[in-house]
Enzyme design. Structure first.
Site, PDB file in Angstrom:
ATOM      1  N   HIS A 137       0.787  -1.240   0.000  1.00 48.24           N
ATOM      2  CA  HIS A 137       0.000   0.000   0.000  1.00 48.24           C
ATOM      3  C   HIS A 137       0.821   1.293   0.000  1.00 48.24           C
ATOM      4  O   HIS A 137       0.313   2.335   0.445  1.00 48.24           O
ATOM      5  CB  HIS A 137      -0.930   0.032   1.226  1.00 48.24           C
ATOM      6  N   GLU A 318     -12.761  -9.423   1.360  1.00 49.64           N
ATOM      7  CA  GLU A 318     -13.616  -8.230   1.254  1.00 49.64           C
ATOM      8  C   GLU A 318     -14.064  -8.006  -0.190  1.00 49.64           C
ATOM      9  O   GLU A 318     -13.961  -6.908  -0.728  1.00 49.64           O
ATOM     10  CB  GLU A 318     -12.858  -7.005   1.770  1.00 49.64           C
ATOM     11  N   CYS A 414     -10.088   2.315   8.192  1.00 47.73           N
ATOM     12  CA  CYS A 414     -10.297   3.075   6.961  1.00 47.73           C
ATOM     13  C   CYS A 414     -11.682   3.695   6.889  1.00 47.73           C
ATOM     14  O   CYS A 414     -11.863   4.777   6.315  1.00 47.73           O
ATOM     15  CB  CYS A 414     -10.056   2.187   5.743  1.00 47.73           C
ATOM     16  N   CYS A 415     -12.702   3.045   7.459  1.00 47.02           N
ATOM     17  CA  CYS A 415     -14.086   3.483   7.247  1.00 47.02           C
ATOM     18  C   CYS A 415     -14.454   4.773   7.976  1.00 47.02           C
ATOM     19  O   CYS A 415     -15.069   5.667   7.362  1.00 47.02           O
ATOM     20  CB  CYS A 415     -15.053   2.361   7.611  1.00 47.02           C
TER      21      CYS A 415
END
Length: 650
Positions: A137, A318, A414-415
């Site tokens: 990432h 996911e 992250c959300c």
């Protein structure tokens, strides 16, 4: 040659003043962003630690210690900064700006002289930068920092963080590219691509646009970058498994992007990629890329999307699975994925104003995104199921990913900041301008200053959504001006009624929009009345989980049953096909929401005994009075069962 696209409004020209949405904007400003700042600084009792700010302090030499968290931990800080940037664009806040300036000073201090900044590699694996893109990432994290920097620069005009991310982007440009001495690769998690387009718009530097297109064009080509990178690294992996490397569909690297036929793999990565594809198609006029966007859009919304606008049905990876595989109780439907779907929808809407895109944008926003945050702004869902049996959570491992209540924070957080940055930027999603046409996509009250043909027009909107379907516009113009006002007629609405200055207006329609073409003068008023009947929604016959069931929708809101109103064992409820729906606003439920009440039948347990199975058993029913509440508001009254889909009975 670029694709002719609509212009998105600057947040500085939009002021949301809406009975429904203003409370969410206030919540983001007064509660969510401060709460997330506390979380980033590990000041939330009982929540998983973040240590994201501490990582930057260590990298900047202000503290000692080791890196903590996920490889993408920096992105939580970047998304927080982006939300702050959007808030400052809509309303000055010197105290918040001062906090953000201190964070920017910290990031700049941690940044290496060559422009590189990533606390994981600076602290934990120095010298191994850009060696594990498929898993770690790096470019994803850089992309979020770029997005945060652009938002903050647009809010304040301060260049410190913008200059920092330009140095970072220049460093990335010096490392990646088609030249023999550069890395011909891309990140495992798409994000840098759409961020570079934003940086291009902020700076006018065409290299950033070319770099974004390079990352997209390289994806999935053979010989495969992941293989080459894996071999150079000595076949080591970061996560204890090589699936991110070998399962190429997981990160949409299984084929060149123009050849991909369906939505595959990790759902957030897919929609972030699609958003960037739409950006590049619009900027370059690449029709092949645009056609790929349309194809992937159709795959998502016609075969792989929940009725709530959630996407990504499987907890493992996911990810998307296969067409029509949308289980309710084990749904993953990550909040971030619906936010990414909104990004994709908005960009497609900018290219080709069509209500199909705005309908999905609205569906995801009102249901999954709002449902991802509690009404107090301090608790969040990562996963958004459409059915919950809380007794099974923690016992049946198929539900390990499902939480019966929203969480204070997450190890992979992250959300929450994603919700904050989307709601803080909501004003960018309401209108677009193309030529001499203003399209109204979402009905949210407030004022917007819109330039059409060189003239500033002020739109004053009053909206009663989502509870009632009445919308009113009043216009202020500098002088009489001719343009088209295009009003979206949502898919959930019946025949809309339009009045212009009090008189019925028979509007031409195109692509789901009612078109009002005229010379406008100050004081002109438009009223739009959208019927908001209670709709019984049915799933496609191939949707195995919804056969014989119905879901209720009124306006943009999908509804659900909760144990708090209807008792336990929701699976035993049957809704008669002719049962009348009564919709009413209940100020005592969930702080005041429109509820739907219906008579139903409950499968009786009387005289069943202790047998688990019985031959030729009589099926008997008892009357039941059901109350449905908006799905976005579920799980705000303690732990209990929930169901969106209800069995239907003739």
């Amino acid at each position: 040659m670029s694709q002719q696209r609509s212009s998105v409004l600057s947040l500085k020209g939009v002021r949301i003043q809406d009975p429904f949405w203003s409370e969410y904007i206030r919540l983001v400003r007064d509660v969510v962003v401060p709460y997330q700042w506390d979380a980033l600084n590990d000041r939330v009792p009982g929540a998983e630690p973040s240590r994201a700010i501490r990582n930057f302090k260590i990298a900047a030499g202000e503290e000692t210690g080791e890196f903590y968290g996920m490889v993408f931990q920096d992105s939580d800080v970047a998304k927080w900064l982006e939300a702050v940037g959007y808030l400052l664009q809509t309303e000055p806040d010197p105290d918040l700006e001062q906090v953000a300036d201190a964070v920017i000073d910290l990031i700049a201090k941690a940044q290496r002289e060559d422009g590189y900044v990533n606390t994981y590699y600076l602290l934990k694996e120095p010298g191994r930068e850009w060696t594990n893109l498929s898993e770690c990432h790096e470019l994803y994290t850089a992309g979020h920092l770029i997005e945060g920097a652009v938002a903050y620069y647009q809010a304040t005009g301060k260049r410190k963080i913008l200059d920092a991310v330009c140095r970072l982007a220049d460093h990335i440009d010096s490392v990646f590219g088609p030249e023999p001495d550069k890395i011909r690769g891309y990140d495992g998690h798409q994000e840098i691509e759409l961020a570079l387009v934003k940086l291009y718009h902020a700076t006018g530097e065409a290299r950033y646009l070319r770099l974004s297109r390079f990352f997209l064009d390289e994806r999935g080509r053979e010989p495969h970058f992941y293989d080459r990178e894996y071999e150079r690294r000595g076949r080591t992996n970061h996560w204890g498994s090589d699936f991110m490397i070998t399962k190429r569909s997981y990160s949409q690297a299984h084929a060149p992007i123009r050849e991909q036929e369906s939505a595959e793999g990790h759902s957030v990565r897919l929609v972030y990629m699609c958003a960037a594809m739409a950006d590049i198609a619009a900027e370059t006029g690449d029709e092949g890329l645009l056609e790929a966007c349309r194809r992937l859009w159709k795959s998502i919304v016609t075969r792989r999307m929940y009725v709530t606008g959630g996407i990504g049905s499987m907890a493992q990876e996911e990810s998307f699975t296969l067409d029509y595989d949308l289980p309710s109780d084990t749904a993953y439907a990550e909040t971030c994925a619906s936010i990414g779907l909104i990004f994709f929808a908005q960009r497609m809407l900018n290219i080709e104003p069509d209500s199909r895109y705005a309908d999905v944008m609205e569906r995801a926003l009102y249901n999954t995104v709002l449902g991802g945050m509690s009404k107090d702004g301090r608790h969040f869902f990562y996963v958004n199921p459409l059915e919950l049996w809380p007794d099974a959570c923690g016992k049946n491992h198929a539900y390990d990913h499902v939480k019966p209540v929203r969480q204070g924070w997450f190890g992979c957080a992250c959300c929450p900041p994603n919700v904050a940055r989307l709601l803080a930027s909501l004003g960018q999603y309401l209108y677009t301008v193309k030529d001499r046409s203003v399209n109204a996509h979402l009905y949210v009250g407030g004022e917007a200053d819109i330039e059409v043909g060189g003239q500033r027009i002020r739109f004053k909107q009053q909206s009663e959504l989502p509870w009632e379907g009445r919308v009113r516009f009043e216009l202020e113009v500098e002088s009489e001006s001719d343009f088209t006002l295009a009003l979206r007629i949502p898919e959930w609405s019946g025949a809309a009624v339009i009045r212009l200055n009090g008189e019925l207006y028979d509007a031409e329609t195109a692509n789901g929009y009612a078109l009002i073409r005229r010379w406008w003068k100050s004081g002109d008023q438009v009223e739009l009345v959208l019927p908001m009947d209670v709709l019984r929604i049915k799933g496609h016959p191939l949707l195995r989980d919804t056969v014989g069931k119905t879901a209720l929708q009124r306006g943009p809101l999908v509804y659900c049953l909760e144990e708090a109103d209807n008792g336990k064992n929701l699976q035993g409820l049957f809704l008669p096909s002719r049962s009348e729906a009564i919709s009413e606003f209940d100020p005592n439920t969930l702080g005041g929401v429109q509820v739907i009440r219906m008579d139903a039948q409950r499968l009786s347990e009387k005289d069943w005994g202790e047998e688990l199975y019985r031959r030729d058993a009589d099926t008997s029913f008892e009357p039941a009075a059901l109350t449905f509440v908006p799905y976005y508001a579920w799980a705000n009254r303690g732990v209990g069962e929930m169901a969106v889909w209800v069995k239907e009975k003739a």
